[in-house]
Scaffold this motif. Structure first.
Motif, PDB file in Angstrom:
ATOM      1  N   TYR A  74      46.906  33.122  18.151  1.00 12.72           N
ATOM      2  CA  TYR A  74      46.349  32.391  17.008  1.00 12.72           C
ATOM      3  C   TYR A  74      46.434  33.291  15.771  1.00 12.72           C
ATOM      4  O   TYR A  74      45.474  33.938  15.376  1.00 12.72           O
ATOM      5  N   PRO A 107      38.948  27.134  12.738  1.00 13.49           N
ATOM      6  CA  PRO A 107      38.829  27.170  14.209  1.00 13.49           C
ATOM      7  C   PRO A 107      40.108  26.672  14.863  1.00 13.49           C
ATOM      8  O   PRO A 107      40.943  26.017  14.212  1.00 13.49           O
ATOM      9  N   LEU A 243      34.897  23.428  17.498  1.00 16.48           N
ATOM     10  CA  LEU A 243      36.141  24.194  17.476  1.00 16.48           C
ATOM     11  C   LEU A 243      37.252  23.486  16.713  1.00 16.48           C
ATOM     12  O   LEU A 243      38.328  24.048  16.526  1.00 16.48           O
ATOM     13  N   VAL A 284      31.477  27.954  23.256  1.00 19.54           N
ATOM     14  CA  VAL A 284      32.232  28.444  22.093  1.00 19.54           C
ATOM     15  C   VAL A 284      32.099  29.949  21.903  1.00 19.54           C
ATOM     16  O   VAL A 284      32.691  30.506  20.971  1.00 19.54           O
ATOM     17  N   TRP A 287      35.197  32.256  21.291  1.00 17.80           N
ATOM     18  CA  TRP A 287      35.752  32.166  19.946  1.00 17.80           C
ATOM     19  C   TRP A 287      34.898  32.958  18.953  1.00 17.80           C
ATOM     20  O   TRP A 287      35.424  33.670  18.096  1.00 17.80           O
ATOM     21  N   ARG A 290      35.574  36.643  19.465  1.00 17.73           N
ATOM     22  CA  ARG A 290      36.879  37.032  18.906  1.00 17.73           C
ATOM     23  C   ARG A 290      36.771  37.233  17.400  1.00 17.73           C
ATOM     24  O   ARG A 290      37.287  38.222  16.837  1.00 17.73           O
ATOM     25  N   ASN A 291      36.108  36.317  16.702  1.00 15.84           N
ATOM     26  CA  ASN A 291      35.947  36.445  15.255  1.00 15.84           C
ATOM     27  C   ASN A 291      35.165  37.700  14.886  1.00 15.84           C
ATOM     28  O   ASN A 291      35.502  38.396  13.918  1.00 15.84           O
TER      29      ASN A 291
END
Length: 602
Positions: A74, A107, A243, A284, A287, A290-291
């Motif tokens: 991504y 997202p 997301l 979630v 995610w 990761r951010n």
């Protein structure tokens, strides 16, 4: 014996004729005709209104989907200076990873859906991303994948709307609500934008529908696995909505409130509401983690977009700054001032005018009416909380976020039509034709913007300036695939040109810093997005003043890109470090000493 064998055949034939006339066959025929009507409407609206992408978000999502399909990561080719700063500050070696730059604003679910479709078309041998010489008409990926995919989710949302309306009210309200939804101009207009808005609406409707079924089955004391499986589906749809777009955060508390209100003395709803929110966070959490790892914030840079357009960061200067100075206290004051301005605009031109303003009026009145069915009553309060939270939060963000109030349009339709039906019943009209006429009038008034768009409004032209795919592709292809470009519309050069593109920094000094210490920039592409800025307030005295000589073609002595040409009578300028084009591509005599390309958009 023959007579005994003939009787069953006659009976079967009679049953078949009866089913076609008034049973299952009639339902199939009506459903087929309705689907055909919707399909024709989609083709007609798209053919008349779609001329290509004209928004930053649409191209940004599209290039993210292609990158995910091709690399499995991504990452983005549309790189903003503020993102460079954040990634560098939170990377082990201080690298901005421009070749594999992580996306920090959007997202991943909608790009992932696009990526799956891009892969499918690649498997069957369809070239969705042609070079400029092979491009004929509209960009294939937009025409064959993105727009049809958005329309498909709009159609699926209509199906969920029917199921929701039938469960809440009746078959009549559900059917009428679905028809009104498909006759709404905003539904198909949102689909043509290519930003995945129909995907968000689909997941929100799915989360609401499964939460409703779950709570009804729980009250009816059906087996635990029955209502709990539906409850888990609602959680998954809610997480998918989050997301898809962070605006779904406003919907989650509303559904949690509905879960709480559906509790009884023996069936408490508080713990279910808690588990609902907790399990969504659990789904979630990868995610969010990761951010946090790549940017130091669970939502990446999305919350900081509340500062875009504030007094400290006018226009798009926030995302163009290479050295942001974020401070919680001062930033909140800036965002608060921006909120006041945006909220007034949203209230006057947003919710109150949705669908022509008629059904929203009926919907608002329902908050002063008590429905007989407890789940209809409770869901209405959940939706009301979500709308209130949305309007409180959305004022902090920009124009793209302001249009997201459309996510509540399906609920406005159902509750508005239900209350209108109650009013008709209270009028006690003995002649059914009057009721039918008034109902048709409401639907027609709601559908009037769609009718005007299709029949009376002139078809839109090409999205130029500044977006004209042949120009963008031609310029981008002058750079090698591993070379980097700087431009004022990197979302376009990333999508159409397939090149890593850095947004023009706020100052020329920041440009030099990126070029000298981050990544060598091989090309500079300036379009009408910069040239059409206010001359005095921006280009001479404002934030663009350091770029003024470059825009006017008078390059500084130490500027590394000395070769270039203009496009479309100098509307756009491309600069590079060496001659990368043939003599047949340009003609001499462009303004500012640059050669001028002859091709122009028609």
């Amino acid at each position: 014996m023959a007579k005994q064998q003939q009787q069953p055949f006659e009976a079967t034939l009679q049953d078949l004729v009866y089913s076609v006339d008034s049973g299952l066959g009639q339902k199939i025929i009506r459903t087929t005709l309705f689907c055909l009507f919707v399909t024709v409407l989609i083709f007609l609206y798209t053919a008349r209104q779609f001329r290509g992408f004209d928004t930053e978000a649409a191209m940004d999502y599209a290039q993210l989907g292609r990158n995910l399909a091709q690399s499995g990561q991504y990452v983005t080719q549309c790189v903003r200076p503020v993102s460079i700063a954040q990634v560098s500050a939170h990377s082990f070696d201080g690298s901005a990873k421009l070749d594999r730059h992580p996306e920090l604003f959007k997202p991943p679910l909608y790009p992932a859906i696009l990526a799956a479709n891009f892969k499918f078309f690649n498997l069957i041998g369809v070239d969705l991303f042609p070079e400029s010489k092979a491009l004929q008409g509209k960009y294939p990926a937009e025409q064959l994948v993105i727009i049809p995919l958005n329309h498909l989710f709009s159609a699926l949302s209509g199906l969920l709307l029917y199921l929701l309306g039938r469960k809440l009210f009746s078959h009549k309200i559900a059917l009428l609500g679905t028809l009104t939804y498909f006759l709404s101009d905003i539904v198909w207009k949102d689909g043509l934008r290519g930003t995945g808005f129909p995907v968000l609406v689909f997941f929100i409707l799915g989360a609401t529908y499964f939460a409703l079924l779950s709570m009804i089955h729980r009250r009816e004391r059906k087996p635990l696995w029955n209502w709990m499986s539906l409850f888990c589906l609602s959680i998954l749809f809610s997480a998918a909505a989050f997301l898809t777009h962070y605006a779904a955060i406003a919907v989650i508390p509303g559904l949690a409130l509905f879960t709480l209100l559906m509790g009884t003395k023996t069936q408490r709803g508080g713990h279910l509401a808690f588990f609902y929110v907790t399990l969504i966070l659990l789904v979630v959490s990868p995610w969010l983690l990761r951010n946090y790892q790549v940017s130091g914030s669970p939502l990446g840079l999305a919350p900081y977009t509340a500062l875009i357009g504030s007094s400290a960061y006018p226009d798009d200067s926030l995302v163009r700054t290479l050295k942001p100075a974020f401070n919680v206290m001062s930033d909140f004051g800036l965002a608060k001032a921006k909120w006041k301005k945006n909220f007034n605009e949203l209230y006057e031109n947003g919710l109150t005018s949705m669908g022509g303003g008629l059904l929203i009026a009926f919907f608002m009145v329902t908050f002063f009416y008590r429905f007989a069915r407890v789940y209809v009553h409770n869901l209405r309060w959940g939706i009301g909380l979500s709308i209130a939270l949305f309007f409180v939060g959305v004022g902090f963000f920009g124009k793209e976020a302001l249009s997201l109030y459309h996510i509540f349009w399906p609920f406005v339709i159902l509750y508005g039509l239900a209350f209108f039906s109650i009013l008709l019943d209270r009028l006690d009209l003995n002649i059914q034709l009057y009721k039918l006429g008034l109902t048709i009038l409401v639907v027609v008034l709601t559908a009037l913007p769609l009718i005007v768009t299709i029949l009376l409004s002139p078809a839109p032209g090409l999205p130029y300036p500044p977006y004209y795919p042949p120009f963008v592709m031609r310029v981008s292809e002058m750079l090698k695939p591993n070379e980097v470009m700087c431009t004022d519309m990197p979302w376009a050069t990333a999508w159409y040109g397939k090149r890593v593109s850095i947004l023009m920094p706020k100052t020329l000094d920041d440009y030099y810093e990126i070029n000298d210490y981050r990544k060598y920039i091989s090309g500079l592409y300036i379009t009408t997005l910069t040239k059409d800025r206010p001359f005095l307030s921006s280009l001479i005295e404002g934030s663009e003043k350091t770029w003024f000589p470059v825009v006017m073609g008078r390059l500084p002595k130490d500027f590394p890109l000395r070769q270039g040409f203009g496009l479309n009578k100098q509307d756009q300028i491309f600069l590079t470090d060496s001659v990368r084009w043939g003599a047949d591509q340009v003609t001499k005599g462009g303004a500012g000493g640059l050669p001028q390309q002859e091709q122009q958009p028609k």
